[in-house]
Design an enzyme around this catalytic site. Sequence first.
Site, mmCIF file in Angstrom:
data_model
loop_
_atom_site.group_PDB
_atom_site.id
_atom_site.type_symbol
_atom_site.label_atom_id
_atom_site.label_comp_id
_atom_site.label_asym_id
_atom_site.label_seq_id
_atom_site.Cartn_x
_atom_site.Cartn_y
_atom_site.Cartn_z
ATOM 1 N N ASN A 23 0.861 -1.180 0.000
ATOM 2 C CA ASN A 23 0.000 0.000 0.000
ATOM 3 C C ASN A 23 0.899 1.233 0.000
ATOM 4 O OD1 ASN A 23 -1.854 2.002 0.403
ATOM 5 N ND2 ASN A 23 -2.401 1.395 2.503
ATOM 6 N N LYS A 72 0.096 4.242 -0.251
ATOM 7 C CA LYS A 72 -0.526 5.436 0.341
ATOM 8 C C LYS A 72 -0.285 6.633 -0.607
ATOM 9 C CE LYS A 72 -0.019 3.263 4.787
ATOM 10 N NZ LYS A 72 0.131 3.370 6.240
ATOM 11 N N HIS A 106 -9.376 1.504 5.190
ATOM 12 C CA HIS A 106 -8.066 1.639 5.852
ATOM 13 C C HIS A 106 -8.224 2.576 7.057
ATOM 14 C CE1 HIS A 106 -3.914 2.667 6.637
ATOM 15 N NE2 HIS A 106 -3.604 1.567 5.977
ATOM 16 N N GLU A 163 -6.517 4.927 8.089
ATOM 17 C CA GLU A 163 -6.298 6.344 7.776
ATOM 18 C C GLU A 163 -7.555 6.956 7.171
ATOM 19 O OE1 GLU A 163 -2.728 5.662 5.552
ATOM 20 O OE2 GLU A 163 -1.740 5.060 7.419
ATOM 21 N N GLU A 192 -4.975 -4.657 10.795
ATOM 22 C CA GLU A 192 -3.908 -3.676 10.985
ATOM 23 C C GLU A 192 -4.122 -2.944 12.306
ATOM 24 O OE1 GLU A 192 -2.124 -2.526 6.840
ATOM 25 O OE2 GLU A 192 -3.669 -1.095 7.411
ATOM 26 N N GLY A 205 3.169 2.352 10.680
ATOM 27 C CA GLY A 205 4.138 3.425 10.473
ATOM 28 C C GLY A 205 4.929 3.786 11.718
ATOM 29 N N SER A 210 3.933 -2.127 10.110
ATOM 30 C CA SER A 210 5.392 -2.234 10.207
ATOM 31 C C SER A 210 5.931 -3.597 9.765
ATOM 32 C CB SER A 210 5.868 -1.889 11.624
ATOM 33 O OG SER A 210 5.496 -0.554 11.954
HETATM 34 O O1 13P Z 1 -1.036 0.901 6.914
HETATM 35 C C1 13P Z 1 -0.294 0.024 6.504
HETATM 36 C C2 13P Z 1 -0.577 -0.689 5.259
HETATM 37 O O2 13P Z 1 -1.866 -0.434 4.817
HETATM 38 C C3 13P Z 1 0.946 -0.323 7.238
HETATM 39 O O3 13P Z 1 1.879 0.666 7.029
HETATM 40 P P1 13P Z 1 3.406 0.417 7.501
HETATM 41 O O4 13P Z 1 3.807 -0.908 6.893
HETATM 42 O O5 13P Z 1 4.151 1.570 6.959
HETATM 43 O O6 13P Z 1 3.371 0.335 8.994
#
Ligand code: 13P
Length: 252
Positions: free
Chosen positions: A9, A11, A95, A97, A167, A173, A213
Amino acid sequence: MRKKVIAGNWKMNKLLGEAVQFVEDTKDKVASKDKVESVVCAPFPYLPTLVEKTKGTNLEIAAQNMHFEESGAFTGEVSPSMLADIGVTYVVLGHSERRELFAETDGTVNKKAQAAFAHNLTPIICVGETLDQREANETKSVVEVQVKAALEGLGEEQVKETIIAYEPIWAIGTGKTATSEQANEVCTHIRKVVADAVSAAAADAVRIQYGGSVKPANVDELLTQSDIDGALVGGASLEADSFLQLVEAGTK
Ligand SMILES: O=C(CO)COP(=O)(O)O
């Protein structure tokens, strides 16, 4: 055995040239589709180009979101039929976010999941708890509510095709990965929720990814857990080499 799905992803990262370079560097190197599903979730403006460049390869292109309506007065939105029309095959829904920053709810995630199936798009539905919820021992109840709401009204065959991404928000992150046991415990619970809400056959078939992560150094241990069928990866999916290592881990 359930086939693993490794999805990167991106983003809101990369410019077009970088996105194209990434697929040029990976599309002929990812393992074949019968061994692992390799997916890149790219920003909307790059989707037509990336779909075109990956035609006939083992690399699939996903969107990171969509609206649930077919068309209409929804300025700034992208419809499921637009994605299907350009050859996108997967879509990330709900997601954290989007839930936190863009008012996505369990209700809209469910409408989007139904719309995805109406257009032959495979949904990757994200669920997960905040740090406060984990510390209050609410993880299982939080993901249970999210999973049940997301799958409501879907048929058994559709649920079998669904990908759920667990997640934990505190692990996204942050460099803090859930331990593989912590991650698996929740994924096992999600499978039980699907069994109770839909059927044992659906629970057995649904793929459950872990995200938060994930990187080449920890992916093997996560993927050997009984109920983890892949990974949804942010930061470590941005570099071709790292993505290829993650995909390779999915073939084992
Ligand atoms: O939100 C994520 C994937 O959708 C995870 O992000 P990270 O792998 O950067 O922690």
